[in-house]
Enzyme design. Structure first.
Site, PDB file in Angstrom:
ATOM      1  N   LYS A 187       0.829  -1.208   0.000  1.00 12.81           N
ATOM      2  CA  LYS A 187       0.000   0.000   0.000  1.00 12.81           C
ATOM      3  C   LYS A 187       0.871   1.269   0.000  1.00 12.81           C
ATOM      4  O   LYS A 187       2.092   1.182   0.140  1.00 12.81           O
ATOM      5  CB  LYS A 187      -0.964  -0.042   1.192  1.00 12.81           C
ATOM      6  CG  LYS A 187      -1.895  -1.259   1.158  1.00 12.81           C
ATOM      7  CD  LYS A 187      -2.949  -1.198   0.054  1.00 12.81           C
ATOM      8  CE  LYS A 187      -3.533  -2.532  -0.360  1.00 12.81           C
ATOM      9  NZ  LYS A 187      -4.259  -3.309   0.614  1.00 12.81           N
TER      10      LYS A 187
HETATM   11  C1  PLP Z   1      -5.294  -4.325   0.911  1.00 14.44           C
HETATM   12  C2  PLP Z   1      -6.763  -4.217   0.901  1.00 14.44           C
HETATM   13  C3  PLP Z   1      -7.561  -4.673   1.953  1.00 14.44           C
HETATM   14  C4  PLP Z   1      -7.021  -5.472   3.103  1.00 14.44           C
HETATM   15  O1  PLP Z   1      -5.967  -4.909   3.765  1.00 14.44           O
HETATM   16  P1  PLP Z   1      -4.925  -5.870   4.525  1.00 14.44           P
HETATM   17  O2  PLP Z   1      -4.105  -4.895   5.292  1.00 14.44           O
HETATM   18  O3  PLP Z   1      -4.170  -6.607   3.489  1.00 14.44           O
HETATM   19  O4  PLP Z   1      -5.717  -6.755   5.414  1.00 14.44           O
HETATM   20  C5  PLP Z   1      -8.923  -4.478   1.896  1.00 14.44           C
HETATM   21  N1  PLP Z   1      -9.490  -3.849   0.854  1.00 14.44           N
HETATM   22  C6  PLP Z   1      -8.767  -3.394  -0.174  1.00 14.44           C
HETATM   23  C7  PLP Z   1      -9.445  -2.682  -1.285  1.00 14.44           C
HETATM   24  C8  PLP Z   1      -7.381  -3.581  -0.198  1.00 14.44           C
HETATM   25  O5  PLP Z   1      -6.683  -3.145  -1.246  1.00 14.44           O
END
Ligand code: PLP
Length: 385
Positions: A187
């Protein structure tokens, strides 16, 4: 990056100051949730117009607790998008509720708000849109619908830290209800794994804290009580220290991502667009450009099948470039088919889910890296023209 090294589709930028800070936490004698988490939550709160923020050990955990704070439980319906990371729908099922998918807008690739309104039933409890690739959904229209139908909103902003709507950062918009971010390694800022929940006011802080740590409420010096089932979802100080180092650089990272996205538009071969490759909306104001995604055409001009996505990805890998797939439509996974969804239910999400590819985009990339990706795309997809 140097011109011959393999270019991954993403890579975190962790500076030496942060690495030294992590070592310091490790030597400090306190490595799980503590002062680093508090400081991280405080900085996130400042980014979110002073709203309360609580950190979690994943974005998925933050989403689950957001749903519980919104009162979603067995038998409720939650309207969401079929084009997202599978967590978005999975947390709804996990609470015994039912995801109700609304198809996406093929241009923004976000949930189509006109279809959201049509999907509302007496059982609808909440709407959970995703700001896919960092491009926000229309918050004015979303909250007009939510207010009219008295629904809670959970903005899955996992990909949208640094994005804005109406001049307000996502998480800080005056109309926003519950908002979650993810700090997974891929992210825009990371804690390796992690996430957070932004609350609209103080009323549910205690509930969010309880649900984050086994339902435990502390009272007095040695008192402890449990009155609700909670998860084990707290973030560690080791992870939060990384987040504190990352958050300082959020604006810099976002600007760099925007500049790289602009360059993609400048250098992307127009003949590939003419041959049917679909670029994302050229939004350099609101989007935080979590990803730069192209939808490959399924057919050539003469009607013959175009190059398959698998062959494209292989060709790019041979050219030293990593390509991601985000995401296949959720309702066509085996679990969801078993629950009754089928091919043809959400045609836009299905077509885009089949053809979408994520090109490299991360702050440490150079302009020359973008040029190299664009040149490789022309070479690999050249046969389309
Ligand atoms: C990455 C992501 C998640 C989940 O986040 P994690 O930290 O991996 O649990 C949920 N929704 C979207 C759209 C994502 O890109």
């Amino acid at each position: 990056m140097n011109s011959t090294a393999f270019l991954p589709f993403t890579r975190p930028t962790i500076d030496e100051e942060t690495i030294a800070g992590v070592a310091e936490v490790l030597r400090s004698g306190w490595i799980t949730s503590g002062p680093q988490v508090k400081a991280f939550e405080q900085s996130l709160s400042e980014l979110c117009a002073g709203r309360p923020v609580r950190a979690f050990n994943s974005g998925t955990a933050a989403l689950e607790i957001a749903l519980r704070v919104a009162g979603v439980g067995a038998g409720d319906e939650v309207i969401t998008t079929p084009l997202s990371w599978v967590s978005t729908a999975s947390v709804i099922l996990q609470l015994g509720a039912r995801p109700v998918f609304a198809d996406i807008d093929p241009v923004t690739r976000n949930i189509d708000l006109a279809l959201v309104e049509r999907a509302i039933t007496p059982r609808t409890r909440a709407i959970m849109p995703v700001h896919l690739a960092g491009l926000p959904v229309d918050l004015d229209r979303l909250y007009a619908i939510a207010t009219k139908h008295r629904l809670r909103v959970i903005e899955d902003a996992a990909q949208a830290i640094g994005a804005t709507w109406g001049g307000h950062p996502i998480g800080a918009h005056p109309k926003s209800d519950l908002v979650t971010f993810s700090f997974h390694a891929n992210k825009n800022i990371t804690t390796t794994e992690g996430g957070c929940l932004v609350l609209p006011d103080d009323t549910s802080i205690k509930l969010a804290e309880k649900l984050r740590l086994m339902g435990v409420v502390r009272s007095g010096e040695d008192g402890m009580e449990v009155d609700v089932v909670g998860g084990k979802y707290n973030l560690t100080d080791v992870a939060a220290r990384i987040g504190n180092g990352q958050l300082k650089r959020l604006d810099e990272f976002t600007s760099r991502r925007k500049a790289l996205a602009r360059r993609y538009f400048e250098r992307f071969d127009p003949s590939l667009v003419a041959a049917g490759c679909e670029l994302p909306p050229a939004d350099f104001e609101r989007s935080c450009w979590h990803m730069f995604q192209v939808v490959l055409p399924e057919r050539r001009a003469n009607g013959a099948a175009a190059m398959s996505r698998a062959d494209f990805i292989r060709g790019m890998r041979e050219a030293g470039i990593g390509i991601g797939v985000h995401y296949p439509a959720i309702h066509l996974f085996a679990l969801y088919r078993k629950l009754g969804w089928k091919d043809g239910d959400f045609p836009h999400a299905e077509r885009i889910g089949r053809g979408i590819v994520t090109l490299p985009l991360f702050p440490a990339m150079t302009d020359a890296d973008v040029d190299r990706v664009c040149a490789a795309m022309t070479a690999v997809l050249g046969a389309l023209q």
